[in-house]
Design a protein around this motif. Structure first.
Motif, PDB file in Angstrom:
ATOM      1  N   LEU A  63       0.835  -1.192   0.000  1.00  0.00           N
ATOM      2  CA  LEU A  63       0.000   0.000   0.000  1.00  0.00           C
ATOM      3  C   LEU A  63       0.878   1.252   0.000  1.00  0.00           C
ATOM      4  CD1 LEU A  63      -2.711  -1.139   2.543  1.00  0.00           C
ATOM      5  CD2 LEU A  63      -3.052  -0.669   0.119  1.00  0.00           C
ATOM      6  N   ALA A  64       1.275   1.672  -1.169  1.00  0.00           N
ATOM      7  CA  ALA A  64       2.124   2.850  -1.343  1.00  0.00           C
ATOM      8  C   ALA A  64       1.874   3.374  -2.739  1.00  0.00           C
ATOM      9  CB  ALA A  64       3.598   2.477  -1.151  1.00  0.00           C
ATOM     10  N   ASP A  65       2.492   4.510  -3.076  1.00  0.00           N
ATOM     11  CA  ASP A  65       2.296   5.064  -4.411  1.00  0.00           C
ATOM     12  C   ASP A  65       2.752   4.073  -5.448  1.00  0.00           C
ATOM     13  OD1 ASP A  65       3.323   8.353  -3.337  1.00  0.00           O
ATOM     14  OD2 ASP A  65       1.384   7.367  -3.269  1.00  0.00           O
ATOM     15  N   GLY A  66       1.936   3.816  -6.442  1.00  0.00           N
ATOM     16  CA  GLY A  66       2.301   2.856  -7.467  1.00  0.00           C
ATOM     17  C   GLY A  66       1.161   2.587  -8.415  1.00  0.00           C
ATOM     18  N   VAL A  67       1.120   1.397  -8.970  1.00  0.00           N
ATOM     19  CA  VAL A  67       0.133   1.016  -9.970  1.00  0.00           C
ATOM     20  C   VAL A  67      -0.861   0.065  -9.349  1.00  0.00           C
ATOM     21  CG1 VAL A  67      -0.206  -0.102 -12.198  1.00  0.00           C
ATOM     22  CG2 VAL A  67       1.845   1.278 -11.789  1.00  0.00           C
ATOM     23  N   GLN A  68      -2.150   0.324  -9.550  1.00  0.00           N
ATOM     24  CA  GLN A  68      -3.172  -0.557  -8.997  1.00  0.00           C
ATOM     25  C   GLN A  68      -3.262  -1.841  -9.790  1.00  0.00           C
ATOM     26  OE1 GLN A  68      -7.169   0.848  -8.649  1.00  0.00           O
ATOM     27  NE2 GLN A  68      -6.795   1.691  -6.639  1.00  0.00           N
ATOM     28  N   ILE A  69      -3.421  -2.950  -9.086  1.00  0.00           N
ATOM     29  CA  ILE A  69      -3.667  -4.220  -9.753  1.00  0.00           C
ATOM     30  C   ILE A  69      -4.820  -4.911  -9.054  1.00  0.00           C
ATOM     31  CG2 ILE A  69      -1.237  -4.478 -10.375  1.00  0.00           C
ATOM     32  CD1 ILE A  69      -0.992  -6.610  -8.242  1.00  0.00           C
ATOM     33  N   ASN A  90      -4.419  -3.934  -4.970  1.00  0.00           N
ATOM     34  CA  ASN A  90      -3.052  -3.869  -4.477  1.00  0.00           C
ATOM     35  C   ASN A  90      -2.372  -2.723  -5.194  1.00  0.00           C
ATOM     36  OD1 ASN A  90      -2.921  -5.980  -2.647  1.00  0.00           O
ATOM     37  ND2 ASN A  90      -2.445  -7.476  -4.222  1.00  0.00           N
ATOM     38  N   LEU A  91      -1.254  -2.293  -4.698  1.00  0.00           N
ATOM     39  CA  LEU A  91      -0.464  -1.276  -5.371  1.00  0.00           C
ATOM     40  C   LEU A  91       0.942  -1.823  -5.548  1.00  0.00           C
ATOM     41  CD1 LEU A  91      -1.591   1.894  -3.372  1.00  0.00           C
ATOM     42  CD2 LEU A  91      -2.311   1.241  -5.651  1.00  0.00           C
ATOM     43  N   ILE A  92       1.526  -1.588  -6.723  1.00  0.00           N
ATOM     44  CA  ILE A  92       2.896  -2.016  -6.939  1.00  0.00           C
ATOM     45  C   ILE A  92       3.741  -0.823  -7.337  1.00  0.00           C
ATOM     46  CG2 ILE A  92       2.200  -4.336  -7.626  1.00  0.00           C
ATOM     47  CD1 ILE A  92       2.836  -3.542 -10.520  1.00  0.00           C
ATOM     48  N   ARG A  93       5.009  -0.911  -7.025  1.00  0.00           N
ATOM     49  CA  ARG A  93       5.982   0.090  -7.458  1.00  0.00           C
ATOM     50  C   ARG A  93       7.099  -0.630  -8.186  1.00  0.00           C
ATOM     51  NH1 ARG A  93       6.195   1.497  -2.101  1.00  0.00           N
ATOM     52  NH2 ARG A  93       8.402   0.991  -2.130  1.00  0.00           N
ATOM     53  N   TYR A  94       7.644   0.016  -9.182  1.00  0.00           N
ATOM     54  CA  TYR A  94       8.722  -0.584  -9.958  1.00  0.00           C
ATOM     55  C   TYR A  94      10.073  -0.232  -9.330  1.00  0.00           C
ATOM     56  CZ  TYR A  94       4.988  -1.140 -13.398  1.00  0.00           C
ATOM     57  OH  TYR A  94       3.815  -1.487 -14.034  1.00  0.00           O
ATOM     58  N   ASP A  95      10.328  -0.754  -8.143  1.00  0.00           N
ATOM     59  CA  ASP A  95      11.624  -0.521  -7.515  1.00  0.00           C
ATOM     60  C   ASP A  95      11.976  -1.692  -6.599  1.00  0.00           C
ATOM     61  OD1 ASP A  95      10.567  -0.017  -4.794  1.00  0.00           O
ATOM     62  OD2 ASP A  95       9.885   1.888  -5.603  1.00  0.00           O
ATOM     63  N   ASN A  96      13.252  -1.817  -6.296  1.00  0.00           N
ATOM     64  CA  ASN A  96      13.739  -2.946  -5.497  1.00  0.00           C
ATOM     65  C   ASN A  96      13.195  -2.930  -4.074  1.00  0.00           C
ATOM     66  OD1 ASN A  96      15.347  -4.444  -7.326  1.00  0.00           O
ATOM     67  ND2 ASN A  96      16.975  -2.909  -7.190  1.00  0.00           N
ATOM     68  N   PHE A 131       9.789  -6.055 -15.497  1.00  0.00           N
ATOM     69  CA  PHE A 131       8.343  -6.124 -15.676  1.00  0.00           C
ATOM     70  C   PHE A 131       7.986  -6.011 -17.155  1.00  0.00           C
ATOM     71  CE2 PHE A 131       7.750  -5.378 -11.108  1.00  0.00           C
ATOM     72  CZ  PHE A 131       6.551  -6.048 -10.858  1.00  0.00           C
ATOM     73  N   ALA A 132       8.710  -5.165 -17.888  1.00  0.00           N
ATOM     74  CA  ALA A 132       8.421  -4.978 -19.308  1.00  0.00           C
ATOM     75  C   ALA A 132       8.652  -6.265 -20.091  1.00  0.00           C
ATOM     76  CB  ALA A 132       9.282  -3.848 -19.866  1.00  0.00           C
ATOM     77  N   PRO A 192      -0.953  -5.075 -13.981  1.00  0.00           N
ATOM     78  CA  PRO A 192      -1.282  -4.508 -15.295  1.00  0.00           C
ATOM     79  C   PRO A 192      -0.068  -4.496 -16.224  1.00  0.00           C
ATOM     80  CG  PRO A 192      -0.995  -2.762 -13.685  1.00  0.00           C
ATOM     81  CD  PRO A 192      -0.965  -4.047 -12.915  1.00  0.00           C
ATOM     82  N   ARG A 193      -0.334  -4.665 -17.477  1.00  0.00           N
ATOM     83  CA  ARG A 193       0.718  -4.565 -18.494  1.00  0.00           C
ATOM     84  C   ARG A 193       0.709  -3.133 -19.028  1.00  0.00           C
ATOM     85  NH1 ARG A 193      -0.995 -10.199 -21.591  1.00  0.00           N
ATOM     86  NH2 ARG A 193      -1.566 -11.273 -19.655  1.00  0.00           N
ATOM     87  N   ALA A 194       1.278  -2.252 -18.230  1.00  0.00           N
ATOM     88  CA  ALA A 194       1.141  -0.817 -18.480  1.00  0.00           C
ATOM     89  C   ALA A 194       2.394  -0.166 -19.044  1.00  0.00           C
ATOM     90  CB  ALA A 194       0.757  -0.116 -17.169  1.00  0.00           C
ATOM     91  N   LEU A 195       3.417  -0.947 -19.356  1.00  0.00           N
ATOM     92  CA  LEU A 195       4.710  -0.360 -19.721  1.00  0.00           C
ATOM     93  C   LEU A 195       5.015  -0.392 -21.213  1.00  0.00           C
ATOM     94  CD1 LEU A 195       6.886  -1.890 -16.858  1.00  0.00           C
ATOM     95  CD2 LEU A 195       5.929   0.423 -16.974  1.00  0.00           C
TER      96      LEU A 195
END
Length: 229
Positions: A63-69, A90-96, A131-132, A192-195
């Motif tokens: 639960l942080a800034d990111g992409v909803q799935i 859920n929320l995802i972020r593209y970081d380690n 992810f891409a 999501p396939r958003a990239l």
């Protein structure tokens, strides 16, 4: 302010999780004029604590800034538990840091094939780049022009270089393998396939395959260029 926003996001998620139960409480309170605003807040906060206690730590970390799935298995899980069918975000972020907060994952043969492909084809890329690449593999599996499974896609001919280089596919970098597995799990669970805007092909920037002149380029991420057939 960020702390307040984070708490608000978490509260919104837990209200969604509590679903019909929250609706029932709201109706019953509206019919009882003796309940004060303070009593309503106490009830709400108590329900929020109960709902938060039922959320897995990995979901709270997400639960942080990111992409909803939305996990496609949410409806099945709700039915099994005898709960209303509610889509839980859920929320995802593209970081380690986001990936590191998630537990290690495992899965079936399709998960294994996707994880192996990400490890060998993209472990040197950023999280976004990995992810891409996963998007490309899943897009192919969904296309009638390619095998209809992840394992079929990654093992088709020599479409992915690691399958034909004569080397062992065994992962030697444990951390990279674990991260690839987490990405594979998220993608299989409905991230999501958003990239890449539906890309079905990619290549590194230092080569130029013949098909790159025919297909539409959709994205450039790290050392990879992405195309849609």
């Amino acid at each position: 302010m960020r702390l307040l926003q984070g708490w608000t996001t978490a509260l919104a998620a837990t209200v969604a999780l509590s679903g019909a139960a929250f609706a029932d409480v709201t109706v019953s309170q509206s019919n009882d004029p003796a309940i004060t605003l303070g009593g309503q807040m106490t009830s709400l906060l108590g329900m929020e604590r109960t709902a938060m206690g039922q959320v897995a730590p990995a979901r709270l970390a997400a639960l942080a800034d990111g992409v909803q799935i939305k996990r496609p298995s949410a409806k099945r899980e709700a039915k099994k538990a005898g709960l209303p069918e509610i889509s839980t975000p859920n929320l995802i972020r593209y970081d380690n840091s986001f990936l590191d907060a998630l537990p290690a994952t495992s899965g079936d043969e399709q998960w294994q094939c996707l994880t192996t492909a990400l490890y060998h084809e993209a472990r040197g890329e950023s999280v976004r780049g990995q992810f891409a690449v996963a998007e490309v593999i899943l897009n192919r599996a969904d296309s009638p022009a390619y095998p209809r499974s992840i394992c079929g896609v990654v093992n088709q001919g020599c479409q992915f270089s690691y399958t034909c280089d004569g080397k062992s596919d065994r992962a030697k970098e444990k951390g990279a393998w674990i991260r690839a597995g987490k990405i594979a799990r998220l993608m299989l669970d409905g991230a999501p396939r958003a990239l890449t805007a539906g890309a079905t092909h990619f290549h590194t920037v230092n080569i130029r395959p013949s098909w790159s002149r025919r297909f539409e380029r959709t994205a450039a991420i790290g050392a990879h260029l992405f195309y849609r057939q």
